[in-house]
Design a protein around this motif. Structure first.
Motif, short mmCIF file in Angstrom:
data_model
loop_
_atom_site.label_atom_id
_atom_site.label_comp_id
_atom_site.label_asym_id
_atom_site.label_seq_id
_atom_site.Cartn_x
_atom_site.Cartn_y
_atom_site.Cartn_z
N TYR A 1 28.49 73.27 70.06
CA TYR A 1 28.55 74.73 70.04
C TYR A 1 28.68 75.36 68.66
N ALA B 1 19.13 84.11 74.33
CA ALA B 1 19.36 84.17 75.95
C ALA B 1 20.83 85.01 76.40
N SER B 2 20.80 85.92 77.35
CA SER B 2 21.93 86.57 77.84
C SER B 2 21.77 87.02 79.20
N LEU B 3 22.91 87.20 79.92
CA LEU B 3 22.80 87.45 81.48
C LEU B 3 23.65 88.86 81.31
N LEU C 1 17.71 79.57 74.16
CA LEU C 1 18.93 79.58 74.32
C LEU C 1 19.69 80.48 73.45
N SER D 1 26.39 92.61 78.84
CA SER D 1 25.60 91.73 78.58
C SER D 1 26.32 90.52 78.11
N LEU E 1 28.87 81.82 77.03
CA LEU E 1 29.30 81.52 78.44
C LEU E 1 29.26 79.99 78.69
N LEU E 2 28.37 79.31 78.07
CA LEU E 2 28.38 77.76 78.16
C LEU E 2 29.40 77.12 77.42
N GLY F 1 26.22 86.67 76.33
CA GLY F 1 25.31 85.47 75.81
C GLY F 1 25.32 84.27 76.67
N VAL F 2 24.28 83.63 76.81
CA VAL F 2 24.39 82.40 77.63
C VAL F 2 25.19 81.18 76.88
N MET F 3 24.99 81.23 75.44
CA MET F 3 25.68 80.13 74.74
C MET F 3 27.04 80.34 74.84
N ARG G 1 25.68 77.91 67.41
CA ARG G 1 26.04 79.28 67.31
C ARG G 1 26.11 79.95 65.67
#
Ligand SMILES: Nc1ncnc2c1ncn2[C@@H]1O[C@H](COP(=O)(O)OP(=O)(O)OP(=O)(O)O)[C@@H](O)[C@H]1O
Ligand SMILES: [Mg+2]
Lengths: 235, 287
Positions: free
Chosen positions: B206, B128-130, B125, B136, B142-143, B138-140, B210
């Motif tokens: 977080y 990870a990125s979307l 995670l 792009s 965003l979460l 980052g998933v973190m 992070r």
């Protein structure tokens, strides 16, 4: 036996003594009026009963129990609700939320719930979503009374509900008292406005400088006696 | 395009700052208490999550879930045993006590975990990125942002739709009259601080996954949190979220111009908002 008693009740603000041994008895179902001039100690008496001013345990008795040293929230849970001086609505709560606060802790089945309070004061239903403080003084007083009723109290303490209100509004509010009495609640009304208090009360106590100076049934007290007890014989 | 990306990253970063700030905002709104140990409590929660991850071999999210009730209990006890005793009309005693708590926490963490900086491992995670269009994300981050919105919604629900929230607001308005309604202010405050510590734990999850943290990381987090609360308007939860986002966007914007300006730009945004709206963006109507 009286439902609510004070025995030798004294109260101090620092060195200043505000009450000098007050003895009062409120019978079940009775309405008592406490009258007296500015600073006589009426609010101090009410706050002592409600637990806002802590006392010696045996100075206040309720239903055979010493409650003088109990916390205000526990006294409310036991069945004594207060309509405080100055109405004291919660400004960030709506009218309905203010009413619901009355039943926050003491939830007992009884005649009073939102619907019946709205029947007693219909204007509140129209305004139920407004902030309590957006209402007129008289309507705020209705909220404050309704809020106290929501707990279905055995004793209702009302501190100067006519303060700052127009005579016609005062009449409206006092018109609710017969209904409240019918439900069996015992009531203490504190007033400077002698007329209203005499009309609703079974017994009247007059206070001056922290002492009860005169007690009796409204019809047996003469104007002169009240005047003397209210202002002192020399006045 | 690069500015769209900058703003988006800033908004997402703002979610983290909002999470730092929401617990502080909640406690201040209810009991007018400025908890100077707030940042250190976030760091404490991060170490707690790290310990659970290491000792039980769990993922960070599951570990945080276990840490939640522990931190709630800690907050509840902290309020009951310490803070309720110093709350009153004078605002100085609680400030001093929470300042002392901050020092004690930092030193205790230093004793227990050394000064080395640590990180909660989050596995794949972390990187990870979307892709969202050409950008792009980052998933973190965003979460984090979604969690900040979720926490705000839940707190808002508690505040305005539950009888506990009603008691929170009533007690904040007037504790004496609230007690005449059967509210025990000390118990209401303890529940509020417990809830604030739940938010602190989510923030810690977080923070710790992070970035690196060490026992002295707390005070800097407190400053961001404090700024977000003030920008939003004291006591307003949505305002706090907005405040976090403003600081986040100012920081990524500043960094875009010159990487050294990131932190400074956030503080300048804070000062500018204060100059224009001294009571914050969404102040309460009364106080
Ligand atoms: N918080 C306080 N600190 C110091 N003295 C007080 C305080 N509250 C009341 N007093 C004093 O105690 C005495 C009784 O006050 P109290 O408020 O009980 O009178 P009251 O009969 O309710 O008067 P009013 O009709 O004006 O409401 C007064 O002399 C008042 O000045
Ligand atoms: Mg008075």
């Amino acid at each position: 036996m009286a439902l609510l008693e004070t025995r030798g009740l004294t109260a101090f603000y620092g060195d200043f003594q505000a009450l000098f041994g007050v003895d009062l008895d409120l019978a079940e179902g009775e309405t008592m009026a406490v009258i007296g001039a500015n600073g006589a100690g009426k609010t101090t008496l009410m706050r002592s009963i409600a637990g806002v001013i802590a006392q010696k345990p045996d100075m206040v008795r309720f239903d055979g129990e010493n409650i003088g040293a109990m916390a205000p929230d526990d006294i409310m849970a036991a069945g004594i609700a207060m309509v405080p001086e100055g109405r004291k609505l919660f400004p960030s709560l709506s009218v309905e939320e203010n009413l619901l606060m009355g039943a926050h802790r003491r939830k007992v089945d009884g005649p009073w719930r939102l619907e019946t309070v709205y029947e007693l004061f219909p204007i509140l239903k129209e305004r139920r979503h407004q902030p309590g403080t957006a209402l007129s003084g008289g309507q705020q007083q209705m909220v404050s009374i309704g809020r106290a009723l929501m707990s279905n109290p055995r004793v209702l303490l009302c501190d100067e509900i006519s303060l700052g209100l127009a005579p016609v509004v005062i009449k409206d509010i006092y018109a609710a008292f017969p209904r409240i009495r019918e439900t069996g609640a015992s009531i203490v009304v504190v007033e400077q406005d002698i007329g209203q208090a005499m009309k609703v009360a079974d017994r009247v106590h007059c206070m001056m400088e922290g002492r009860v100076t005169l007690s009796g049934r409204p019809d047996e007290l003469s104007r002169e006696a009240i005047h003397d007890a209210y202002f002192g014989a020399a006045a | 395009m690069i500015w769209v990306d900058t703003v988006l990253q800033g908004v997402l970063l703002g979610g983290l700052y909002a999470l730092f700030a929401l617990g502080l905002s909640l406690v201040f709104g209810i009991m007018r208490l400025v908890n100077l140990a707030h940042g250190d409590l976030i760091v404490l929660a991060a170490y707690l999550i790290l310990m659970i991850v290491t000792l039980l071999g769990l993922g960070p999210f599951l570990a945080a879930l276990i840490a939640l009730p522990i931190m709630f209990a800690l907050g509840w006890a902290l309020q009951r045993v310490v803070l309720n005793r110093v709350l009153g009309t004078d605002i100085l005693p609680p400030l001093l006590v929470t300042f002392g708590l901050s020092v004690v926490l930092q030193n205790a963490l230093l004793e227990g975990f050394s000064a080395d900086s640590r990180r909660i491992p989050a596995g794949w995670l972390e990187t990870a990125s979307l892709p969202i269009g050409p950008i792009s994300v980052g998933v973190m981050p965003l979460l984090t942002f979604l969690s900040a919105i979720g926490v705000t919604l839940v707190l808002q629900f508690i505040f305005y739709r539950t009888s506990l929230g009603r008691a929170f607001r009533a007690t904040s308005d007037d504790p004496v009259t609230a007690s005449l309604m059967g509210v025990k202010p000390s118990s209401v405050f303890a529940q509020a601080t417990g809830i604030a510590m739940v938010v602190v734990t989510i923030a810690a999850l977080y923070l710790g996954t992070r970035a690196n943290f060490d026992p002295t990381t707390g005070p800097a987090r407190l400053i961001y949190a404090f700024e977000a609360v003030i920008i939003g308007g004291l006591g307003s939860l949505w305002g706090t979220l907005a405040g976090g986002i403003i600081i986040g966007v100012a920081q990524t914007g500043g960094a875009q111009i010159n990487p050294e300006w990131q932190i400074l730009a956030g503080h300048i945004a804070f000062l500018v908002v204060l100059l224009i709206r001294p009571r914050g963006l969404f102040p309460r109507a009364f106080d």
